[in-house]
Design an enzyme around this catalytic site. Structure first.
Site, PDB file in Angstrom:
ATOM      1  N   ARG A   1     -15.042 -22.558  65.707  1.00  0.00           N
ATOM      2  CA  ARG A   1     -15.035 -24.011  65.497  1.00  0.00           C
ATOM      3  C   ARG A   1     -14.113 -24.662  66.519  1.00  0.00           C
ATOM      4  O   ARG A   1     -13.022 -24.147  66.762  1.00  0.00           O
ATOM      5  CB  ARG A   1     -14.537 -24.322  64.079  1.00  0.00           C
ATOM      6  CG  ARG A   1     -15.608 -24.242  63.030  1.00  0.00           C
ATOM      7  CD  ARG A   1     -15.047 -24.328  61.623  1.00  0.00           C
ATOM      8  NE  ARG A   1     -14.165 -25.477  61.373  1.00  0.00           N
ATOM      9  CZ  ARG A   1     -13.752 -25.832  60.160  1.00  0.00           C
ATOM     10  NH1 ARG A   1     -14.147 -25.152  59.095  1.00  0.00           N
ATOM     11  NH2 ARG A   1     -12.952 -26.846  59.996  1.00  0.00           N
TER      12      ARG A   1
ATOM     13  N   ARG B   1     -10.335 -16.915  63.288  1.00  0.00           N
ATOM     14  CA  ARG B   1     -11.521 -17.187  62.466  1.00  0.00           C
ATOM     15  C   ARG B   1     -12.736 -17.536  63.316  1.00  0.00           C
ATOM     16  O   ARG B   1     -12.635 -18.300  64.264  1.00  0.00           O
ATOM     17  CB  ARG B   1     -11.199 -18.360  61.531  1.00  0.00           C
ATOM     18  CG  ARG B   1     -12.376 -18.842  60.715  1.00  0.00           C
ATOM     19  CD  ARG B   1     -11.948 -19.747  59.591  1.00  0.00           C
ATOM     20  NE  ARG B   1     -11.772 -21.133  59.997  1.00  0.00           N
ATOM     21  CZ  ARG B   1     -11.572 -22.139  59.148  1.00  0.00           C
ATOM     22  NH1 ARG B   1     -11.469 -21.899  57.847  1.00  0.00           N
ATOM     23  NH2 ARG B   1     -11.420 -23.360  59.583  1.00  0.00           N
TER      24      ARG B   1
ATOM     25  N   ARG C   1      -4.312 -30.465  63.042  1.00  0.00           N
ATOM     26  CA  ARG C   1      -4.772 -30.485  61.646  1.00  0.00           C
ATOM     27  C   ARG C   1      -3.615 -30.224  60.688  1.00  0.00           C
ATOM     28  O   ARG C   1      -3.556 -30.795  59.599  1.00  0.00           O
ATOM     29  CB  ARG C   1      -5.877 -29.441  61.446  1.00  0.00           C
ATOM     30  CG  ARG C   1      -7.192 -29.863  62.086  1.00  0.00           C
ATOM     31  CD  ARG C   1      -8.075 -28.676  62.327  1.00  0.00           C
ATOM     32  NE  ARG C   1      -8.666 -28.161  61.109  1.00  0.00           N
ATOM     33  CZ  ARG C   1      -9.119 -26.912  60.979  1.00  0.00           C
ATOM     34  NH1 ARG C   1      -9.027 -26.060  61.979  1.00  0.00           N
ATOM     35  NH2 ARG C   1      -9.655 -26.525  59.860  1.00  0.00           N
TER      36      ARG C   1
ATOM     37  N   LYS D   1      -9.679 -22.666  50.734  1.00  0.00           N
ATOM     38  CA  LYS D   1     -10.357 -23.561  49.785  1.00  0.00           C
ATOM     39  C   LYS D   1     -11.873 -23.374  49.815  1.00  0.00           C
ATOM     40  O   LYS D   1     -12.516 -23.349  48.775  1.00  0.00           O
ATOM     41  CB  LYS D   1     -10.082 -25.045  50.122  1.00  0.00           C
ATOM     42  CG  LYS D   1      -8.629 -25.445  50.085  1.00  0.00           C
ATOM     43  CD  LYS D   1      -8.469 -26.942  50.364  1.00  0.00           C
ATOM     44  CE  LYS D   1      -8.997 -27.414  51.707  1.00  0.00           C
ATOM     45  NZ  LYS D   1      -8.280 -26.894  52.872  1.00  0.00           N
TER      46      LYS D   1
ATOM     47  N   ARG E   1      -8.364 -36.130  51.009  1.00  0.00           N
ATOM     48  CA  ARG E   1      -7.389 -35.823  52.060  1.00  0.00           C
ATOM     49  C   ARG E   1      -6.440 -36.961  52.330  1.00  0.00           C
ATOM     50  O   ARG E   1      -5.540 -36.818  53.165  1.00  0.00           O
ATOM     51  CB  ARG E   1      -8.129 -35.458  53.339  1.00  0.00           C
ATOM     52  CG  ARG E   1      -8.542 -33.982  53.359  1.00  0.00           C
ATOM     53  CD  ARG E   1      -9.528 -33.801  54.469  1.00  0.00           C
ATOM     54  NE  ARG E   1      -9.242 -32.683  55.308  1.00  0.00           N
ATOM     55  CZ  ARG E   1     -10.064 -31.627  55.410  1.00  0.00           C
ATOM     56  NH1 ARG E   1     -11.145 -31.547  54.707  1.00  0.00           N
ATOM     57  NH2 ARG E   1      -9.775 -30.662  56.240  1.00  0.00           N
TER      58      ARG E   1
HETATM   59  P1  AMP Z   1     -12.854 -28.844  56.784  1.00  0.00           P
HETATM   60  O1  AMP Z   1     -14.091 -28.059  56.985  1.00  0.00           O
HETATM   61  O2  AMP Z   1     -12.643 -29.239  55.351  1.00  0.00           O
HETATM   62  O3  AMP Z   1     -11.640 -28.209  57.407  1.00  0.00           O
HETATM   63  O4  AMP Z   1     -13.085 -30.225  57.571  1.00  0.00           O
HETATM   64  C1  AMP Z   1     -13.292 -30.250  58.977  1.00  0.00           C
HETATM   65  C2  AMP Z   1     -12.992 -31.628  59.514  1.00  0.00           C
HETATM   66  O5  AMP Z   1     -13.877 -32.590  58.929  1.00  0.00           O
HETATM   67  C3  AMP Z   1     -11.593 -32.168  59.236  1.00  0.00           C
HETATM   68  O6  AMP Z   1     -10.627 -31.690  60.137  1.00  0.00           O
HETATM   69  C4  AMP Z   1     -11.836 -33.661  59.365  1.00  0.00           C
HETATM   70  O7  AMP Z   1     -11.973 -34.052  60.723  1.00  0.00           O
HETATM   71  C5  AMP Z   1     -13.216 -33.824  58.711  1.00  0.00           C
HETATM   72  N1  AMP Z   1     -13.093 -34.053  57.256  1.00  0.00           N
HETATM   73  C6  AMP Z   1     -13.593 -33.263  56.269  1.00  0.00           C
HETATM   74  N2  AMP Z   1     -13.309 -33.778  55.067  1.00  0.00           N
HETATM   75  C7  AMP Z   1     -12.606 -34.914  55.284  1.00  0.00           C
HETATM   76  C8  AMP Z   1     -12.018 -35.898  54.440  1.00  0.00           C
HETATM   77  N3  AMP Z   1     -12.086 -35.820  53.106  1.00  0.00           N
HETATM   78  N4  AMP Z   1     -11.376 -36.933  55.033  1.00  0.00           N
HETATM   79  C9  AMP Z   1     -11.319 -37.057  56.365  1.00  0.00           C
HETATM   80  N5  AMP Z   1     -11.829 -36.169  57.227  1.00  0.00           N
HETATM   81  C10 AMP Z   1     -12.483 -35.095  56.692  1.00  0.00           C
END
Ligand code: AMP
Length: 215
Positions: free
Chosen positions: A160, A127, A171, A13, A88
Site C-alpha cells: 500500500r 506488510r 498516519r 483492527k 477517526r
Molecule cells: P485504513 O485502511 O483504515 O488504514 O484507511 C486507509 C486510509 O483511508 C486512511 O489513512 C485515510 O486516508 C482514509 N480513511 C479511512 N477511513 C477514514 C476515516 N474514517 N476518516 C478519514 N479518513 C479515512
C-alpha cells in the site's frame, strides 16, 4: 450490536474486525476498504480521496459520513455491524452517533486495540496487501499471489502506498493528533472504551475481544 474498533494503523483492527464479523454474523464496515475500492475503480469518490490517502492524511469528514449513511442503510447492517477504522475524528464520532440515533440505535461497544508504536512501524513496513480482497500479509513480497491455506487466491500482493515509511509516520501522527481524542469522546458520551492488548497471535487477540464482548 454496533461495535466500534479504535486503534492506530497496524494494530490489527481490520483482521480482528473480519474475524469478529464472521463470529457475530454481522457485516464489517471499513471506510478504508470502501475508499481503496473507489480509488481502484476510479470513481469520483476515489478521485477525491486518493491524494489524501497516499499521503497518509484523513479524507474529509463529510466524505466519510456519506459512506456511512449508505453502509448503515444496507439490509445486512440491520442486525449490527463492526465499524473498523470508521471513527477517526470527534466530528465523525458525533456524526455516527447522530446517524444511529436517527434509526433508533447506538454504539454498543468500543474496543481500543492497544499497541506500542515501534511494533506498529515494524508491522506496517513489512506488510503487503491483496489488491483485491484487501487481506494483509506479513513476510510476503509484492507481486506474489494472495494465497493462504484454505483460501482461493483472488489477487496480487501490493505494498500500500500509505505503508511506505513517510506515509506511516504521517498516519501515526494523524492518529495521535486527530483520532486519539475520539477515545475521550467515547469516555465522555459512552459506551465505555475497553482496551485490548493487541500483541499476540490472531487467536489470542480475538479471544480477548470476544471475552470483553461477553462471548
Ligand atoms: P485504513 O485502511 O483504515 O488504514 O484507511 C486507509 C486510509 O483511508 C486512511 O489513512 C485515510 O486516508 C482514509 N480513511 C479511512 N477511513 C477514514 C476515516 N474514517 N476518516 C478519514 N479518513 C479515512
Amino acid at each position: 450490536m454496533i461495535i466500534v474498533l479504535l486503534g492506530p494503523p497496524g494494530a490489527g483492527k481490520g483482521t480482528q474486525g473480519e474475524r469478529l464479523a464472521a463470529r457475530l454474523d454481522v457485516p464489517k464496515i471499513a471506510t478504508g476498504d470502501v475508499l481503496r475500492a473507489a480509488v481502484r475503480d476510479g470513481t469520483p469518490l476515489g478521485l477525491e480521496a486518493k491524494a489524501a490517502m497516499d499521503r497518509g492524511d484523513l479524507v474529509p469528514d463529510d466524505v466519510i459520513m456519506g459512506i456511512m449513511k449508505e453502509a448503515l442503510a444496507s439490509p445486512a447492517a440491520a442486525k449490527g455491524a463492526i465499524l473498523d477504522g470508521v471513527v477517526r475524528t470527534t466530528p465523525q464520532a458525533d456524526g455516527v452517533a447522530a446517524m444511529l440515533s436517527d434509526i433508533g440505535r447506538k454504539v454498543d461497544a468500543v474496543l481500543l486495540f492497544d499497541i506500542a508504536e515501534d511494533e506498529l512501524v515494524r508491522r506496517l513496513s513489512g506488510r503487503t496487501t491483496c489488491d483485491n480482497c484487501q487481506r494483509p500479509f506479513f513476510g510476503r513480497e509484492p507481486g506474489e499471489l494472495c494465497a493462504v491455506e484454505g483460501h482461493v487466491p483472488t489477487g496480487t500482493l501490493v505494498r500500500r502506498k500509505d505503508d511506505e515509511p513517510d506515509a506511516v509516520r504521517k498516519r501515526l501522527q494523524v492518529y495521535r493528533d486527530q483520532t486519539s481524542p475520539v477515545i475521550n469522546w467515547y469516555e465522555e458520551h459512552g459506551p465505555r472504551v475497553v482496551r485490548i492488548d493487541a500483541i499476540g497471535s490472531l487467536e489470542e487477540v480475538e479471544a480477548r475481544a470476544l471475552q470483553v464482548l461477553g462471548y
